[in-house]
Motif scaffolding. Structure first.
Motif, short mmCIF file in Angstrom:
data_model
loop_
_atom_site.label_atom_id
_atom_site.label_comp_id
_atom_site.label_asym_id
_atom_site.label_seq_id
_atom_site.Cartn_x
_atom_site.Cartn_y
_atom_site.Cartn_z
N HIS A 81 2.50 -10.44 53.73
CA HIS A 81 2.72 -11.02 52.40
C HIS A 81 1.43 -11.64 51.87
N ASP A 82 0.73 -12.41 52.72
CA ASP A 82 -0.53 -13.04 52.31
C ASP A 82 -1.57 -11.98 51.93
N TYR A 83 -1.64 -10.90 52.72
CA TYR A 83 -2.58 -9.82 52.42
C TYR A 83 -2.26 -9.18 51.08
N GLU A 84 -0.97 -8.92 50.83
CA GLU A 84 -0.58 -8.29 49.57
C GLU A 84 -0.92 -9.18 48.38
N MET A 85 -0.74 -10.48 48.54
CA MET A 85 -1.09 -11.42 47.47
C MET A 85 -2.61 -11.40 47.23
N LEU A 86 -3.39 -11.41 48.31
CA LEU A 86 -4.85 -11.38 48.16
C LEU A 86 -5.33 -10.05 47.57
N ALA A 87 -4.71 -8.96 47.98
CA ALA A 87 -5.09 -7.65 47.43
C ALA A 87 -4.79 -7.59 45.94
N SER A 88 -3.66 -8.15 45.55
CA SER A 88 -3.30 -8.19 44.13
C SER A 88 -4.30 -9.04 43.35
N LYS A 89 -4.65 -10.19 43.89
CA LYS A 89 -5.63 -11.07 43.24
C LYS A 89 -6.98 -10.37 43.15
N SER A 90 -7.36 -9.66 44.20
CA SER A 90 -8.62 -8.93 44.21
C SER A 90 -8.64 -7.88 43.10
N GLU A 91 -7.56 -7.12 42.98
CA GLU A 91 -7.48 -6.10 41.92
C GLU A 91 -7.57 -6.74 40.54
N SER A 92 -6.89 -7.85 40.38
CA SER A 92 -6.92 -8.56 39.11
C SER A 92 -8.34 -9.02 38.78
N LEU A 93 -9.04 -9.56 39.77
CA LEU A 93 -10.41 -10.00 39.56
C LEU A 93 -11.35 -8.83 39.27
N LYS A 94 -11.13 -7.70 39.91
CA LYS A 94 -11.96 -6.51 39.64
C LYS A 94 -11.78 -6.07 38.18
N LYS A 95 -10.52 -6.05 37.72
CA LYS A 95 -10.26 -5.66 36.34
C LYS A 95 -10.89 -6.66 35.37
N GLU A 96 -10.75 -7.92 35.69
CA GLU A 96 -11.35 -8.97 34.85
C GLU A 96 -12.86 -8.81 34.79
N ASN A 97 -13.47 -8.52 35.92
CA ASN A 97 -14.91 -8.32 36.00
C ASN A 97 -15.34 -7.11 35.16
N GLN A 98 -14.59 -6.02 35.26
CA GLN A 98 -14.91 -4.83 34.47
C GLN A 98 -14.82 -5.13 32.97
N ALA A 99 -13.78 -5.89 32.58
CA ALA A 99 -13.62 -6.23 31.16
C ALA A 99 -14.80 -7.08 30.68
N LEU A 100 -15.21 -8.02 31.50
CA LEU A 100 -16.34 -8.88 31.12
C LEU A 100 -17.65 -8.09 31.04
N LEU A 101 -17.86 -7.19 31.98
CA LEU A 101 -19.07 -6.36 31.95
C LEU A 101 -19.07 -5.46 30.72
N HIS A 102 -17.91 -4.94 30.36
CA HIS A 102 -17.80 -4.11 29.16
C HIS A 102 -18.11 -4.93 27.90
#
Length: 172
Positions: A81-102
Motif C-alpha cells: 500500500h505504501d509503495y502504491e501511494m509513493l508510486a502514485s505521488k511520483s507519477e503526479s510529480l512527474k506530470k507536474e514537472n512536465q507541465a512546469l517545463l512546458h
C-alpha cells in the motif's frame, strides 16, 4: 494368498485424533500468554487436556508458524500500500514537472520573440515582457509541492535554481 497393502498415510491418520474445541480454546488462550512454553509447561498442558506432550509441542510450533505467516502477510500488504501511494505521488510529480517545463518553454519563446522585436526595432529595453506583448493568456497552475519563492519570500525562484535538484530526483 493375497497381500493387502495399506498406504502409510492411511495408517498415520487412523491413530490421529483431532483436538476438541475445548482443547483448542485452551491452547489458544495459553498461546496468547506464552507462545513458547517450557517443557514442563507442555507436559502439564498435555496432562490437563488429555493429550501427548508431543502433540502440544507440535500444536505450539504450528501456531507460531501460522502466526508468523499472518504477520508477514500484513507487513507485505502495508508495504505494498505504501509503495502504491509513493508510486502514485511520483507519477503526479512527474506530470507536474512536465507541465512546469512546458510552461517554462512557452515563456522563453515569448521572451525570445520580444527580444527579436526590440532588437529589430532598435529599441533597447531592460524589461523582457513590456505591456501588450502577451496576446494570449498562459495558464500557469500553482502547485503546493513546488517552491516558487525564496525563503524570505521576496522574489520568485528561477526554475534553473531547481533543475539540479530535479535532475537528482529523476535519477532516483
Amino acid at each position: 494368498m493375497s497381500a493387502h497393502r495399506v498406504s502409510t498415510s492411511e495408517t498415520k491418520n487412523e491413530g490421529r485424533k483431532r483436538f476438541t474445541d475445548k482443547q483448542i480454546s485452551f491452547l489458544e488462550y495459553m498461546f496468547e500468554t506464552q507462545s513458547r512454553p517450557e517443557l514442563r509447561m507442555k507436559h502439564q498442558l498435555a496432562h490437563k487436556l488429555g493429550l501427548h506432550p508431543r502433540q502440544v509441542a507440535i500444536w505450539f510450533q504450528n501456531k507460531r508458524a501460522r502466526s508468523k505467516s499472518r504477520q508477514i502477510e500484513q507487513e507485505y500488504n502495508t508495504l505494498k500500500h505504501d509503495y502504491e501511494m509513493l508510486a502514485s505521488k511520483s507519477e503526479s510529480l512527474k506530470k507536474e514537472n512536465q507541465a512546469l517545463l512546458h510552461q517554462l518553454e512557452l515563456l522563453r519563446n515569448v521572451a525570445e520573440k520580444n527580444q527579436e522585436k526590440t532588437s529589430s526595432s532598435g529599441e533597447e529595453s531592460d524589461d523582457p515582457f513590456p505591456d501588450g506583448v502577451f496576446g494570449q493568456e498562459i495558464n500557469v497552475p500553482f502547485y503546493d509541492s513546488v517552491d516558487y519563492f525564496e525563503e524570505q519570500g521576496n522574489r520568485f525562484l528561477d526554475i534553473e535554481q531547481q533543475l539540479p535538484d530535479l535532475q537528482k530526483w529523476w535519477e532516483f
